[in-house]
Design a protein around this motif. Structure first.
Motif, PDB file in Angstrom:
ATOM      1  N   LEU A  45       0.828  -1.206   0.000  1.00 49.59           N
ATOM      2  CA  LEU A  45       0.000   0.000   0.000  1.00 49.59           C
ATOM      3  C   LEU A  45       0.863   1.258   0.000  1.00 49.59           C
ATOM      4  N   ALA A  46       1.982   1.230   0.721  1.00 49.10           N
ATOM      5  CA  ALA A  46       2.882   2.380   0.733  1.00 49.10           C
ATOM      6  C   ALA A  46       3.451   2.633  -0.659  1.00 49.10           C
ATOM      7  N   ARG A  47       3.869   1.572  -1.329  1.00 47.20           N
ATOM      8  CA  ARG A  47       4.419   1.745  -2.684  1.00 47.20           C
ATOM      9  C   ARG A  47       3.357   2.249  -3.642  1.00 47.20           C
ATOM     10  N   GLN A  48       2.149   1.726  -3.533  1.00 46.99           N
ATOM     11  CA  GLN A  48       1.074   2.188  -4.416  1.00 46.99           C
ATOM     12  C   GLN A  48       0.794   3.668  -4.195  1.00 46.99           C
ATOM     13  N   THR A  49       0.733   4.102  -2.939  1.00 43.02           N
ATOM     14  CA  THR A  49       0.498   5.517  -2.642  1.00 43.02           C
ATOM     15  C   THR A  49       1.637   6.377  -3.172  1.00 43.02           C
ATOM     16  N   PHE A  50       2.860   5.898  -3.021  1.00 42.12           N
ATOM     17  CA  PHE A  50       4.024   6.628  -3.533  1.00 42.12           C
ATOM     18  C   PHE A  50       3.935   6.799  -5.046  1.00 42.12           C
ATOM     19  N   GLU A  51       3.518   5.763  -5.750  1.00 43.56           N
ATOM     20  CA  GLU A  51       3.396   5.853  -7.207  1.00 43.56           C
ATOM     21  C   GLU A  51       2.307   6.840  -7.614  1.00 43.56           C
ATOM     22  N   ILE A  52       1.222   6.907  -6.841  1.00 46.23           N
ATOM     23  CA  ILE A  52       0.153   7.867  -7.157  1.00 46.23           C
ATOM     24  C   ILE A  52       0.643   9.299  -6.960  1.00 46.23           C
ATOM     25  N   VAL A  53       1.334   9.541  -5.856  1.00 46.72           N
ATOM     26  CA  VAL A  53       1.877  10.882  -5.596  1.00 46.72           C
ATOM     27  C   VAL A  53       2.879  11.261  -6.680  1.00 46.72           C
ATOM     28  N   THR A  54       3.751  10.338  -7.055  1.00 40.36           N
ATOM     29  CA  THR A  54       4.750  10.604  -8.085  1.00 40.36           C
ATOM     30  C   THR A  54       4.092  10.922  -9.421  1.00 40.36           C
ATOM     31  N   TYR A  55       3.014  10.234  -9.725  1.00 42.62           N
ATOM     32  CA  TYR A  55       2.303  10.446 -10.991  1.00 42.62           C
ATOM     33  C   TYR A  55       1.811  11.890 -11.114  1.00 42.62           C
ATOM     34  N   TYR A  56       1.163  12.401 -10.065  1.00 43.70           N
ATOM     35  CA  TYR A  56       0.620  13.761 -10.142  1.00 43.70           C
ATOM     36  C   TYR A  56       1.722  14.818 -10.037  1.00 43.70           C
ATOM     37  N   CYS A  57       2.758  14.529  -9.256  1.00 36.17           N
ATOM     38  CA  CYS A  57       3.883  15.480  -9.183  1.00 36.17           C
ATOM     39  C   CYS A  57       4.588  15.613 -10.528  1.00 36.17           C
ATOM     40  N   LYS A  58       4.635  14.538 -11.264  1.00 36.64           N
ATOM     41  CA  LYS A  58       5.265  14.565 -12.599  1.00 36.64           C
ATOM     42  C   LYS A  58       4.498  15.483 -13.540  1.00 36.64           C
ATOM     43  N   PHE A  59       3.158  15.429 -13.502  1.00 39.52           N
ATOM     44  CA  PHE A  59       2.354  16.288 -14.359  1.00 39.52           C
ATOM     45  C   PHE A  59       2.532  17.757 -13.983  1.00 39.52           C
ATOM     46  N   LEU A  60       2.659  18.038 -12.683  1.00 38.83           N
ATOM     47  CA  LEU A  60       2.887  19.417 -12.255  1.00 38.83           C
ATOM     48  C   LEU A  60       4.212  19.948 -12.794  1.00 38.83           C
ATOM     49  N   GLN A  61       5.250  19.131 -12.679  1.00 40.08           N
ATOM     50  CA  GLN A  61       6.576  19.564 -13.129  1.00 40.08           C
ATOM     51  C   GLN A  61       6.605  19.755 -14.639  1.00 40.08           C
ATOM     52  N   GLU A  62       5.925  18.895 -15.395  1.00 39.82           N
ATOM     53  CA  GLU A  62       5.895  19.024 -16.848  1.00 39.82           C
ATOM     54  C   GLU A  62       5.154  20.286 -17.280  1.00 39.82           C
ATOM     55  N   ASP A  63       4.258  20.754 -16.430  1.00 40.31           N
ATOM     56  CA  ASP A  63       3.478  21.947 -16.762  1.00 40.31           C
ATOM     57  C   ASP A  63       4.149  23.228 -16.267  1.00 40.31           C
ATOM     58  N   GLY A  64       5.380  23.131 -15.754  1.00 42.72           N
ATOM     59  CA  GLY A  64       6.120  24.306 -15.362  1.00 42.72           C
ATOM     60  C   GLY A  64       6.063  24.649 -13.888  1.00 42.72           C
ATOM     61  N   PHE A  65       5.449  23.814 -13.072  1.00 43.56           N
ATOM     62  CA  PHE A  65       5.395  24.065 -11.640  1.00 43.56           C
ATOM     63  C   PHE A  65       6.690  23.587 -10.976  1.00 43.56           C
ATOM     64  N   PRO A  66       6.997  24.098  -9.779  1.00 45.17           N
ATOM     65  CA  PRO A  66       8.211  23.633  -9.072  1.00 45.17           C
ATOM     66  C   PRO A  66       8.151  22.137  -8.785  1.00 45.17           C
ATOM     67  N   GLU A  67       9.324  21.550  -8.640  1.00 47.47           N
ATOM     68  CA  GLU A  67       9.411  20.108  -8.383  1.00 47.47           C
ATOM     69  C   GLU A  67       8.946  19.782  -6.966  1.00 47.47           C
ATOM     70  N   ILE A  68       8.090  18.806  -6.859  1.00 46.19           N
ATOM     71  CA  ILE A  68       7.648  18.282  -5.561  1.00 46.19           C
ATOM     72  C   ILE A  68       8.282  16.909  -5.404  1.00 46.19           C
ATOM     73  N   ARG A  69       9.098  16.741  -4.358  1.00 45.64           N
ATOM     74  CA  ARG A  69       9.878  15.508  -4.194  1.00 45.64           C
ATOM     75  C   ARG A  69       9.223  14.598  -3.145  1.00 45.64           C
ATOM     76  N   PRO A  70       8.647  13.463  -3.563  1.00 48.92           N
ATOM     77  CA  PRO A  70       8.151  12.473  -2.603  1.00 48.92           C
ATOM     78  C   PRO A  70       9.243  11.469  -2.251  1.00 48.92           C
ATOM     79  N   CYS A  71       9.041  10.795  -1.109  1.00 52.40           N
ATOM     80  CA  CYS A  71      10.036   9.845  -0.611  1.00 52.40           C
ATOM     81  C   CYS A  71       9.312   8.618  -0.085  1.00 52.40           C
ATOM     82  N   LEU A  72       9.847   7.427  -0.370  1.00 53.05           N
ATOM     83  CA  LEU A  72       9.274   6.168   0.096  1.00 53.05           C
ATOM     84  C   LEU A  72      10.200   5.547   1.128  1.00 53.05           C
ATOM     85  N   ALA A  73       9.679   5.294   2.319  1.00 51.23           N
ATOM     86  CA  ALA A  73      10.470   4.675   3.394  1.00 51.23           C
ATOM     87  C   ALA A  73       9.714   3.464   3.911  1.00 51.23           C
TER      88      ALA A  73
END
Length: 655
Positions: A302-330
């Motif tokens: 479940l942690a990995r799945q949530t991390f992948e969802i967060v990464t997916y939306y952060c990637k779209f933000l960065q591609e659209d010119g927004f600042p980078e949002i860095r998620p971390c999986l522990a």
């Protein structure tokens, strides 16, 4: 005296007209009038009135007229009722003066009332009233007993950090954010908002609840995020998102309860991305700073799945010119170097499992000084079964107030009340009953003997097209099923706590990408994992906890799609769990097989007593808290002095 007062003498006997005295004995015919004459004498009676006998013929002044037996009984009953009432008034508050209980006296009066000669219809009405009164009193006793049990198992301390408890810190106001709902929505009447909630079956508890918003544009999300959601087929928000996302964006603490597959993940993922984006604009995160948001998940998958969802939306933000949002999986099974690389750059969002998070906090690898956003997904699994102290330990690392969110599909009232102690002015959003099964899943329960399960499993696989998810309780059963399916030519993979993390990740990825048809797993795959294409879930054995059953079948029928679930049961299953399953099927209006319908609980008449249906401890519908096997197991475990930290560590290892 007249002749009718004496008998005529026989022939040969003398008789004097004026003779007085005692009656004359006349001899038989032919005999002499002598004292010594033999033969049966003939008695003659003559009664004369004497002063004593005259009193018998006098009219008695206090003569009591005849009273019918029916009337006597009624008068006796009325007299007894008055006597009982007077005794009750005299002995009220001092039961020691009375040799018998009031209940016994009332039963005597009721028994006497039944014996009275009244019509059968009146007797039926009276007995019905008496039965209802007894039923209410029994229910009251049941509720009082349950309240005592809840008080005994409830934690006396609030679910807060150790430092906050020691210093007596209590926050009164929610965290303020810059987000506000559109003015034209807030200007609408409260009755309109209530109609929207009623339409989508949304139940809300709390003060100053935000209005529901029915589309993502009005929630003020960037267009790139809306475009990212549309690519995943998410066009309109689900009921939990309609009310939950505005609540989280406004900074309010929240308890979110909704059935599996209803989109709870986006309720906390999208707002945390927006908050981190705002913080990055105000003051960029530097080296070793963060995280600003923390998401805790009970299992690695479940942690990995949530991390992948967060990464997916952060990637779209960065591609659209927004600042980078860095998620971390522990999490366990993943090298620390991957997480530490992101932490050194400055991490915005951390997704972690409890075991790895506790280890990193103890070793000061990560700090929560800047963290203002805490979400616990599947929160009841972490709060329940003695994890309270570990959560308090995590809370102690926060240096200021945080926004706390708790989400789950199964959260009994006892857990909700306990969790509120950690929240500030919380809002509880409930879509459907907590612990209810998804209505999009067709549930089938079949009686299969243990030795026939493996063979029958192949027949069940033919009910629907792949992919299919098979659940088993034991790791050994998972391995046996996996090997059997491979021998039969079925493309299958398996995961459980005994496999290493790399193997588990590859298996889940292959199944999610439709490269494999069947995934065999223990309950590590039952909580929160999203497999959108699953057609069929097979429970090789019925779990010992009805909550696990709800989570298992919730892997299908997600996001409005339909699905099927087949469960094998036999005599080896615990009757209490089967009773919970029976009532869960009845609630979901599913077909109840005859072998389940035949099961009856001793306290079945009390199942719907009070506000809480079924058990207020575990949420099972087939029993009350007085017969809760989960509570009994928890108390037995506590008595055996098993360390909580050890249990958490073993759980994290198994996941």
């Amino acid at each position: 005296m007249s002749s009718n007062h004496r008998k005529s003498p026989t022939p040969g006997s003398s008789n004097s007209k004026n003779s007085k005295g005692p009656p004359i004995k006349s001899p038989t015919p032919g005999s002499s009038n002598s004292k010594n004459s033999k033969g049966p004498p003939i008695k003659r009676y003559r009664r004369e009135l004497t002063p004593e006998s005259e009193d018998e013929f006098k009219i008695i002044d206090d003569y009591e007229p005849y009273i019918a037996v029916r009337q006597k009984r009624a008068e006796k009953l009325a007299t007894l009722g008055v006597t009982l009432h007077s005794r009750k008034v005299e002995t009220k508050g001092d039961s020691s003066d009375s040799g018998r209980d009031e209940d016994d006296e009332e039963e005597d009066a009721q028994a006497l009332a039944r014996k009275s000669n009244i019509s059968l219809l009146d007797q039926h009405t009276e007995l019905k009233r008496i039965a209802e009164a007894r039923k209410e009193s029994a229910m009251e006793r049941q509720l009082k007993e349950e309240e005592k049990i809840l008080e005994s198992v409830a934690e006396k301390k609030a679910l807060m950090g150790v430092a906050e408890l020691a210093k007596g810190i209590q926050y009164q106001n929610s965290i303020r954010t810059s987000w506000t709902p559109p003015s034209y929505i807030t200007a609408k009447s409260s009755s309109r908002h209530d109609r929207v909630r009623k339409k989508y079956c949304i139940l809300v508890e709390g003060d100053d609840v935000l209005p529901p918003i029915k589309n993502f544009e009005e929630m003020k999300f960037p267009k790139c995020l809306i475009r990212a959601m549309s690519k995943q087929g998410i066009v309109k928000p689900s009921p939990i998102q309609i009310q939950g996302i505005p609540t989280v964006l406004s900074g309010r603490d929240m308890i979110g309860i909704a059935f599996t597959g209803s989109g709870k993940t986006l309720v906390f993922v999208l707002p945390i991305i927006m908050f981190c984006l705002e913080q990055e604009y105000k003051l960029p995160f530097l080296k070793d700073e963060g995280p600003y948001g923390l998401i805790i998940c009970p299992s690695r998958e479940l942690a990995r799945q949530t991390f992948e969802i967060v990464t997916y939306y952060c990637k779209f933000l960065q591609e659209d010119g927004f600042p980078e949002i860095r998620p971390c999986l522990a999490m366990g099974g993943v090298p620390l170097n991957e997480a530490m690389d992101v932490i050194h750059k400055g991490v915005h969002i951390m997704i972690a499992t409890p075991g790895r998070l506790m280890d990193m906090l103890d070793k000061k690898m990560v700090r929560l000084d800047m963290c203002r956003y805490l979400c616990m997904d599947e929160a009841d699994r972490m709060i329940d079964m003695g994890f309270e102290e570990d959560i308090r330990t995590i809370f102690s690392y926060f240096k200021a107030q945080r926004q706390t969110l708790l989400f789950s599909a199964t959260m009994p009232k006892k857990i909700q009340n306990f969790a509120r102690s950690a929240l500030v002015r919380p809002v509880t959003i409930n879509v459907g009953r907590a612990g209810a099964a998804s209505m999009n899943v067709v549930q089938e329960v079949e009686y299969v003997k243990t030795e026939a399960k493996m063979v029958y499993l192949l027949e069940c696989l033919q009910k629907t097209t792949p992919p299919v998810l098979i659940f088993a309780e034991k790791k050994q059963d998972v391995d046996n099923i996996h090997e059997y399916l491979l021998l039969k030519g079925v493309e299958a993979v398996a995961i459980h706590g005994g496999k290493d993390q790399e193997e588990r990740s590859k298996a889940v990825e292959a199944f999610r990408n439709l490269k494999k048809d069947v995934l065999v797993a223990t309950d590590v795959a039952s909580k929160g994992l999203d497999f959108p294409h699953i057609q069929h879930v097979i429970n090789y054995d019925m779990p010992d906890d009805i909550e696990n059953y709800v989570h298992r079948i919730g892997r299908t029928g997600r996001s409005g799609n339909s699905g099927a679930a087949t469960t094998f049961i036999n005599k080896g299953n615990d009757e209490s769990v089967l009773l919970d399953l029976k009532h869960l099927l009845m609630e979901a209006k599913q077909k109840v097989p005859h072998f389940l319908a035949a099961l009856q609980s001793e306290n079945e008449k009390y199942l719907n007593v009070g506000e809480e249906k079924g058990c207020s401890y575990c949420g099972g519908l087939g029993h009350r808290i007085t017969d809760c096997p989960k509570l009994e197991a928890a108390q037995t475990k506590q008595a055996s002095n098993i360390g909580r930290r050890d249990y958490l560590a073993s759980n994290a290892t198994d996941y």
